[in-house]
Design a protein around this motif. Structure first.
Motif, mmCIF file in Angstrom:
data_model
loop_
_atom_site.group_PDB
_atom_site.id
_atom_site.type_symbol
_atom_site.label_atom_id
_atom_site.label_comp_id
_atom_site.label_asym_id
_atom_site.label_seq_id
_atom_site.Cartn_x
_atom_site.Cartn_y
_atom_site.Cartn_z
ATOM 1 N N PRO A 25 0.779 -1.189 -0.200
ATOM 2 C CA PRO A 25 0.259 0.014 -0.072
ATOM 3 C C PRO A 25 1.073 1.102 0.436
ATOM 4 O O PRO A 25 1.762 1.816 0.815
ATOM 5 N N LEU A 26 0.364 2.434 -0.067
ATOM 6 C CA LEU A 26 1.104 3.553 -0.505
ATOM 7 C C LEU A 26 1.431 4.452 0.910
ATOM 8 O O LEU A 26 2.718 4.364 0.804
ATOM 9 N N PHE A 27 0.385 3.863 1.643
ATOM 10 C CA PHE A 27 0.820 4.391 3.612
ATOM 11 C C PHE A 27 1.353 2.987 3.659
ATOM 12 O O PHE A 27 0.458 3.121 4.987
ATOM 13 N N GLY A 28 1.972 2.035 3.600
ATOM 14 C CA GLY A 28 2.268 1.112 4.512
ATOM 15 C C GLY A 28 3.465 1.167 4.919
ATOM 16 O O GLY A 28 4.368 2.208 4.791
ATOM 17 N N ARG A 29 3.959 0.021 5.721
ATOM 18 C CA ARG A 29 5.304 0.531 6.384
ATOM 19 C C ARG A 29 6.300 0.104 5.859
ATOM 20 O O ARG A 29 7.463 0.929 5.841
ATOM 21 N N TYR A 30 6.651 -0.541 4.204
ATOM 22 C CA TYR A 30 7.723 -0.531 3.492
ATOM 23 C C TYR A 30 7.284 0.430 2.944
ATOM 24 O O TYR A 30 6.603 0.814 2.090
ATOM 25 N N GLN A 31 8.428 1.857 2.384
ATOM 26 C CA GLN A 31 8.235 2.671 1.750
ATOM 27 C C GLN A 31 10.002 2.272 1.047
ATOM 28 O O GLN A 31 11.167 2.273 1.407
ATOM 29 N N PRO A 32 10.675 2.821 -0.311
ATOM 30 C CA PRO A 32 9.249 3.307 -1.685
ATOM 31 C C PRO A 32 8.783 1.999 -1.773
ATOM 32 O O PRO A 32 8.638 -0.030 -1.214
ATOM 33 N N PRO A 33 6.718 1.554 -1.489
ATOM 34 C CA PRO A 33 6.324 0.555 -1.718
ATOM 35 C C PRO A 33 7.241 -0.533 -2.770
ATOM 36 O O PRO A 33 7.228 0.256 -3.854
ATOM 37 N N ALA A 34 6.689 -1.619 -2.254
ATOM 38 C CA ALA A 34 6.730 -2.361 -2.994
ATOM 39 C C ALA A 34 6.059 -3.219 -4.584
ATOM 40 O O ALA A 34 4.610 -3.166 -3.982
ATOM 41 N N THR A 35 6.235 -2.968 -5.343
ATOM 42 C CA THR A 35 5.438 -3.533 -6.792
ATOM 43 C C THR A 35 5.636 -4.987 -7.626
ATOM 44 O O THR A 35 5.208 -4.630 -8.929
ATOM 45 N N PRO A 36 5.707 -5.832 -6.950
ATOM 46 C CA PRO A 36 6.215 -7.397 -7.511
ATOM 47 C C PRO A 36 5.761 -7.736 -8.884
ATOM 48 O O PRO A 36 5.701 -7.922 -9.484
ATOM 49 N N SER A 37 3.651 -6.508 -8.881
ATOM 50 C CA SER A 37 3.541 -7.683 -9.839
ATOM 51 C C SER A 37 3.543 -6.703 -10.922
ATOM 52 O O SER A 37 3.408 -7.260 -12.487
ATOM 53 N N ALA A 38 4.438 -5.253 -10.959
ATOM 54 C CA ALA A 38 4.768 -4.730 -11.837
ATOM 55 C C ALA A 38 5.516 -5.668 -13.168
ATOM 56 O O ALA A 38 5.298 -5.773 -14.113
ATOM 57 N N ALA A 39 6.639 -6.707 -12.527
ATOM 58 C CA ALA A 39 7.482 -7.688 -13.335
ATOM 59 C C ALA A 39 6.563 -8.336 -14.996
ATOM 60 O O ALA A 39 6.656 -8.679 -15.710
#
Length: 784
Positions: free
Chosen positions: A657-671
């Motif tokens: 999520p954009l407001f998640g604990r991990y920043q910058p947000p991981a986007t594994p689906s993009a690959a």
């Protein structure tokens, strides 16, 4: 989005103070039957499993006696539901009166939350649903199969699920990966009957630092507990006598705020107090709280919520004025206008960086649990089925002409907050509406977003946002549209088909070609091997005709069962519906199956054609695993070949999520979307390689932004032009997600089609009464 948390069984003793003399009475737990001191207060065997809440199994003990209970040399033992062999975890130390004792057991690869620091550690892999647990006053393994509760040395015993042994002849209910068995009375109720004493609820592990009577930290204010950080510096510690005024009361928790704040805006003055049942306090009560500081995390990628758990509450006075709400927006604290977070590569909870003035994620965290006011709140996300509406303060971001707020590559609008109706009715609203005057509530966090839980119903001023209408194509224009119809199936009510028909005829002006996404098979989500969609499509085409529209035909390729993702059993696919009364013809060639690839070939005239039409592009490529394969069709309009590729790329499920604990947000689906875009790009380039003047349209739900790499791959080398990217920035959106107006649906054209009129037709995404969450779009090509 936020759902109400299932109740956790936690005692909330309330000491009723007489305002001046503070003579108080604490509601003590009832006396038990057998165990005079140490009981098994909680059993959780789902730790580390798929979908689990915690990473470890655990057993929790409780001292219900009036003096410390020494457990040196004792053990917690576990046996399978029908087994006769027992595994042993040795204990040490003592349990103070009213305190808990946490025994951590085996870990797994799942789970979203680690346990608090355990008091003892073992390696027993417990069953999530059925088993037997005993606390024994020595470390010798039991050898019984039944009647173990009466065995020598057994201090307390619990059989759960389908276990063949229990206290009282009836087992505690079967827990799961997400629930534990918790003893009533915070661990104190012991009637010698497991079924009566235990209930399945959210796991709530407590160690010896969180019990009552084991000592704690005094003299703290709420801002000390919250700290200038995302995680409390006092997490898992017992805090005593924390003062505050009750500002809001829910079904299982309440919020309180310090009426005498410090001067630091980075430290919140409010906090949630979680009881697990009706709290028994009222707004305006002045209270002190003894409790354990906890960080509640609903999902692994989410921020945690600082809260006070297992509380003992003393009401000092009632009818006290609540602290004033902090104004957010013009004239008050203004949230950062662009940056959610920066400078962090990992978790914000351990980064050491906390800057509410510059980072949106820190801004809202600094208000966690506090009363907040937003004046003339602007609605940027329509009210959903959970009663949630996304709002921003006035003056926020790049606004669309219709009142939304646009997502950009460097600005995902940290001003957004989700207004919820958990405690007060909130009038349903569309994008562009306004809640006039003051909208007041308390700040919370759930499902990847910060929430403003309304404590009074705001006043709605509707903009009366109209649904848009496209211009019709003239005789020399070919109109192509794309429309995600959101899991359309015969299981949907007729009203959805009728509304879609109206939109296609009246709002899209009956395009020549409509590429539909998310068309399900003939029995929708029933997973029975059916893949044909002729009933679904005929029902839509009949609805169009009944509404006075033209006669449409369809072309599609049925997928293999359960291979294209989406709702299980639904077998979603892309479909062309097209009309043939304006000079358009579909070129049928060959017969395609779900795994038959179509290819581009050159005819005797040197022109490109498809070897199979309709066909699928490289359908067995791993890039399409559990995802929709592109549907390509060859059309003829006024003597010119037109190639249309309908797409529905892999979704963003699994991204942070954009407001998640991990920043910058991981986007594994993009690959996977990048791989899919490369395949479609190569296919379009093959057509244009044979005929540089070829008419190619790549359309559909690409599940990615106009500024994303997915789009850049498709447009590489000038092969295609992305039409959403040609619009002014404030008009670039086809979808509204968590209040961000953004592009997910695209129409891309070959460079040989420079003359066109393009429009996103806004009729769904901005409205609370939507039949799909996507807006359609249409392009009128001047090629006749």
């Amino acid at each position: 989005m936020r759902r109400l948390r299932p109740a956790r069984i936690v005692a909330l003793p309330i000491a009723l103070g007489v305002a001046a003399g503070v003579t108080s009475v604490t509601l003590a737990p009832p006396a038990g039957a057998t165990s005079p001191d140490v009981t098994i207060s909680q059993v959780y065997g789902g730790g580390g499993n798929s979908g689990a809440t915690y990473t470890n199994d655990f057993v929790e003990l409780y001292n219900r006696g009036g003096s410390p209970a020494t457990v040196d040399g004792w053990s917690v033992q576990y046996g399978s539901a029908t087994g006769t062999s027992w595994q042993v975890t040795e204990l040490a130390g003592a349990i103070q009166p009213g305190a808990h004792y946490l025994v951590a057991e085996a870990a797994g690869s799942g789970g979203t939350q680690p346990l608090p620091s355990p008091d003892a550690t073992g390696s027993i892999a417990m069953s999530a649903a059925a088993g037997k647990v005993a606390v024994v006053d020595d470390a010798t393994a039991l050898s019984c199969g039944t009647s173990c509760a009466a065995a020598a040395g057994v201090h307390d015993f619990v059989g759960y699920g389908t276990a063949n042994d229990s206290e009282g002849g009836a087992t505690a209910p079967a827990p799961s990966n997400t629930t534990a068995d918790l003893r009533a009375g915070d661990g104190a109720t012991d009637t010698d009957n497991n079924a009566a004493d235990f209930a399945a609820s959210n796991p709530d592990p407590r160690n010896s630092g969180g019990g009552g009577g084991g000592g704690g930290v005094s003299g703290l204010a709420i801002h000390d507990i919250q700290g200038a950080a995302h995680v409390s510096p006092y997490v898992d510690q017992l805090v005593l006598g924390v003062p505050g005024v009750v500002t809001a009361v829910g079904s299982t928790e309440f919020w309180m705020q310090d009426p005498t704040p410090d001067a630091r805006v980075a430290t919140s003055e409010g906090i949630a107090v979680y009881a697990g049942h009706a709290p028994g306090v009222a707004v305006g009560d002045s209270v002190t709280v003894d409790a354990t500081v906890r960080e509640f995390r609903a999902a692994a990628a989410n921020l945690s919520v600082t809260e006070l758990g297992s509380p003992t509450v003393t009401v000092v006075a009632s009818g006290v004025a609540v602290p004033p709400a902090t104004l957010v927006g013009p004239g008050g604290r203004v949230p950062p206008g662009q940056v959610i977070d920066s400078g962090v590569h990992g978790t914000v909870e351990t980064s050491g960086t906390f800057n509410p003035a510059a980072h949106g994620i820190d801004f809202w965290e600094s208000l966690e649990g506090m009363r907040v006011e937003i004046d003339d709140a602007a609605v940027v996300g329509p009210t959903n089925s959970y009663g949630e509406t996304v709002i921003v303060p006035q003056g926020s971001g790049v606004r669309t002409p219709r009142g939304g707020i646009v997502a950009q590559h460097n600005d995902f609008n940290p001003e957004r907050v989700v207004l919820t109706s958990t405690l007060a009715d909130v009038p349903a609203a569309n994008v562009g509406d306004t809640y006039t005057g003051a909208t007041v509530g308390v700040i919370d966090y759930a499902f990847g977003n910060f929430d403003l839980i309304a404590t009074a119903s705001p006043t709605l001023r509707s903009r009366q946002l109209p649904r848009q209408v496209a211009k019709p194509a003239n005789l020399r224009q070919l109109a192509i549209a794309t429309f995600n119809v959101q899991n359309l199936s015969p299981a949907d009510p007729q009203s959805k088909f009728d509304q879609l028909a109206t939109y296609i005829i009246s709002n899209l002006a009956a395009p020549d070609i409509v590429a539909l996404e998310e068309v399900q098979d003939n029995d929708g989500p029933t997973d029975d091997g059916v893949v044909a969609a002729n009933v679904t499509l005929q029902k839509l085409i009949d609805a169009i005709a009944a509404a006075g529209g033209p006669t449409y035909q369809w072309a599609e390729v049925d997928p293999a069962n359960d291979t294209d993702g989406g709702q299980p059993g639904g077998n979603i696919r892309q479909v062309f519906i097209y009309r043939i009364d304006r000079g358009l013809a579909f070129v049928h060639r060959g017969t395609a199956t779900a795994t038959t690839p179509t290819a581009v070939a050159r005819n005797r005239s040197g022109q490109p054609y498809l070897t199979v039409s309709p066909g699928r592009i490289d359908p067995t490529n791993a890039a399409w695993t559990d995802s929709r394969k592109p549907l390509v069709g060859e059309f003829s309009f006024d003597g010119r070949s037109v190639f249309v590729i309908a797409n529905h790329f892999d979704s963003k499920l699994g991204d942070d999520p954009l407001f998640g604990r991990y920043q910058p947000p991981a986007t594994p689906s993009a690959a996977q979307r990048h791989q899919q875009a490369a395949i479609v790009h190569r296919f379009a380039r093959r057509i244009e390689g044979i005929d540089p003047n070829a008419a190619v349209a790549v359309v559909g739900d690409l599940n990615d932004f106009d500024f994303a790499r997915t789009t850049s791959i498709l447009t590489a080398g000038g092969t295609l032009v992305d039409l959403p990217g040609t619009l002014p920035v404030d008009q670039r959106y086809t979808y509204v997600y968590q209040g961000n107006s953004e592009v997910l649906d695209h129409i891309l054209l070959s460079p040989a089609l420079p003359s066109y009129q393009y429009q996103v037709v806004h009729l769904n995404a901005e409205f609370t009464d939507q039949i799909s969450d996507h807006d359609p779009q249409v392009v009128r090509l001047n090629i006749g």
